[in-house]
Design a protein around this motif. Structure first.
Motif, mmCIF file in Angstrom:
data_model
loop_
_atom_site.group_PDB
_atom_site.id
_atom_site.type_symbol
_atom_site.label_atom_id
_atom_site.label_comp_id
_atom_site.label_asym_id
_atom_site.label_seq_id
_atom_site.Cartn_x
_atom_site.Cartn_y
_atom_site.Cartn_z
ATOM 1 N N LEU A 206 -1.143 -6.724 -3.172
ATOM 2 C CA LEU A 206 -1.578 -5.710 -2.604
ATOM 3 C C LEU A 206 -2.494 -5.995 -1.514
ATOM 4 C CD1 LEU A 206 -1.720 -2.535 -1.829
ATOM 5 C CD2 LEU A 206 -3.347 -2.556 -4.004
ATOM 6 N N VAL B 8 -6.909 1.353 1.164
ATOM 7 C CA VAL B 8 -6.576 0.466 1.085
ATOM 8 C C VAL B 8 -7.814 -0.192 0.908
ATOM 9 C CG1 VAL B 8 -5.661 -1.887 -0.203
ATOM 10 C CG2 VAL B 8 -4.298 0.160 -0.137
ATOM 11 N N ALA C 70 0.890 -0.874 0.155
ATOM 12 C CA ALA C 70 -0.352 0.030 -0.120
ATOM 13 C C ALA C 70 0.440 1.651 -0.085
ATOM 14 C CB ALA C 70 -1.144 -0.168 1.364
#
Ligand code: AMP
Ligand code: MG
Length: 465
Positions: free
Chosen positions: A127, A28, A18
């Motif tokens: 991610l 996120v 992130a």
């Protein structure tokens, strides 16, 4: 376009990933609808890429992003990173597949991407993982998940093979020029930039695989469609980290011939570069020029592995010792194999060896069944350390920076997966935090460095994902 999933939930976010995007993990997490593919970011024009490839040594024809969808790129301090959903539904290249990925394999990809980054090994990043209770049929019914993964590019060796075998040289050239302009601009200086591209990709691949060998990482499916043109570790599936050392270990249950065993990885990397060379031949010109580029593989691999092995043993590579050191390494690997010693524990504990005091060897020595054989090797190793006037404390510090204490053992991933399937995601996050700094002692997490429990010997990992 991604296909929405019902009632999505967040499983985990990688804070360091992130951060690359200039976002906090919370920011996120707040974008769950985007992470799962239920919302498309403003202005994004999602796409799936076509590629082909050799699978298990055999030409497989057209493949492509069957369940990966590119939805954008982000500017980061290290340059632009492309963002993909993996598992967000069918694409024009899904063939017989459902375009989905299951929670189990998504957690594995998420954790291993970030663990490899923690180890300092080139890799695509992850991610987030988000899930949905929608059923997905594999050997049994599992549930769906989507990983958001990131890399400067997801172009593969197979992307080039595609246009070569389709006999579309113009598209081949457009792709090669794009890759050169974006990622290998230095090859423009060469009299044959495409040959220089092949040579540089060959070198990067050789070095990458030396890095894999050095931590006992086995990819499991080194098909040419899983080989990154940037020399990144890509497409995590039935990977594994070596535990009881066996060079013939096959981590992928589906790979019955052992084509992608630990011992075969270096050779297969070279073979894959040949497949790329074949595809680039219309641009390179003469087969001899392609061959010359491929000849960079073996020396690059050997030099990198030699450096890494010296570092893993806390030794300075010296020409005067080169032959002796090769003998020392060979004897070490033979001993590890004969005793089925855990790869990660061995190197980590080797750092604790004292040059003048063999009585401190116990934790290391205990890893061996044949203790006299270990003692004989340790004596040779001590002599070699003395020859360069090694200092115990300095050496241990340096060795702890290259010999990880924590790797993503299959059973650790499995424990996190089992809990996640019961809706407890805490173990994924905890494991991620440990694996982000695999070289740190983290005494509070000692049990994550332990030998696998007995039940783990029955774990099988296949291509099913
Ligand atoms: P892999 O060996 O997992 O890298 O996959 C090989 C090819 O199969 C790639 O083109 C993938 O996109 C495709 N593929 C794998 N699983 C699925 C799936 N569930 N749905 C559609 N395509 C898939
Ligand atoms: Mg793949």
């Amino acid at each position: 376009m991604p296909t929405p999933l019902p009632a999505p939930y967040l499983v985990a976010v990688s804070q360091p990933a992130a951060q690359l995007l200039g976002l906090t993990a919370q920011q996120v997490a707040d974008s769950l609808d985007i992470l799962i593919g239920n919302a498309v970011p403003a202005q994004a024009q999602p796409l799936a890429a076509v590629y082909s490839g050799h699978q298990f040594g055999v030409w497989a024809g057209q493949l492509g992003d069957g369940r990966a969808i590119l939805f954008g790129a982000a500017a980061t301090p290290g340059g632009p990173l492309e963002l993909q959903w993996k598992g967000a539904g069918m694409t024009p290249y899904s063939r017989m597949g459902d375009g989905r990925a299951v929670l189990r394999s998504s957690i594995r990809e998420f954790l291993c991407s970030e663990a490899m980054h923690g180890l300092g090994i080139p890799t695509s990043r992850a991610l987030s993982v988000a899930g949905s209770d929608q059923g997905v049929m594999r050997e049994t019914v599992e549930t769906a998940a989507v990983v958001v993964r990131m890399a400067p590019s997801f172009v593969r060796f197979g992307s080039f093979e595609h246009w070569y075998y389709r006999k579309q040289p113009e598209q081949l050239k457009i792709l090669a020029d794009y890759v050169i302009d974006q990622f290998y601009p230095e090859v423009h200086a060469s009299s044959n930039p495409y040959q220089a591209l092949l040579e540089e990709v060959t070198r990067r691949t050789a070095r990458l695989i030396a890095r894999w060998q050095s931590v006992g990482f086995m990819h499991g499916v080194m098909n040419t469609d899983n080989m990154s043109i940037l020399g990144l570790t890509l497409d995590y599936g039935p990977f594994g980290f070596m535990e009881a050392f066996d060079p013939d270990h096959i981590c992928n249950h589906t790979d019955q011939q052992g084509r992608y065993s630990y011992a075969n990885q270096p050779q297969v990397g070279h073979w894959n570069c040949y497949a790329l060379a074949q595809a680039l031949l219309p641009l390179i010109g003469e087969p001899e020029d392609a061959q010359a580029a491929l000849d960079a593989y073996q020396p690059a691999f050997a030099a990198e592995l030699d450096l890494l092995l010296h570092a893993k043993l806390g030794l300075t590579p010296l020409d005067a010792h080169a032959d002796h050191d090769r003998g020392l390494f060979d004897a070490m690997f033979a001993l590890l194999q004969a005793n089925g010693v855990d790869f990660t524990l061995f190197f980590r504990r080797l750092g604790g060896l004292q040059m003048a005091d063999a009585s401190a060897d116990a934790p290391l020595r205990d890893l061996f069944i044949d203790r006299p054989a270990f003692d004989a090797w340790a004596q040779q190793y001590r002599q070699r350390l003395q020859a360069e006037h090694s200092v115990d404390a300095d050496r241990q510090l340096a060795m702890n920076r290259i010999n990880p204490k924590y790797v993503l053992r299959n059973y650790l991933a499995q424990v996190a997966i089992d809990k996640a399937q019961q809706k407890d995601y805490s173990e994924v996050t905890k494991l991620l935090a440990i694996l982000e700094r695999p070289y740190d002692e983290q005494p509070e997490h000692e049990q994550y460095a332990a030998l696998p429990p007995d039940w783990a010997s029955h774990l099988e990992v296949s291509c099913s994902s």
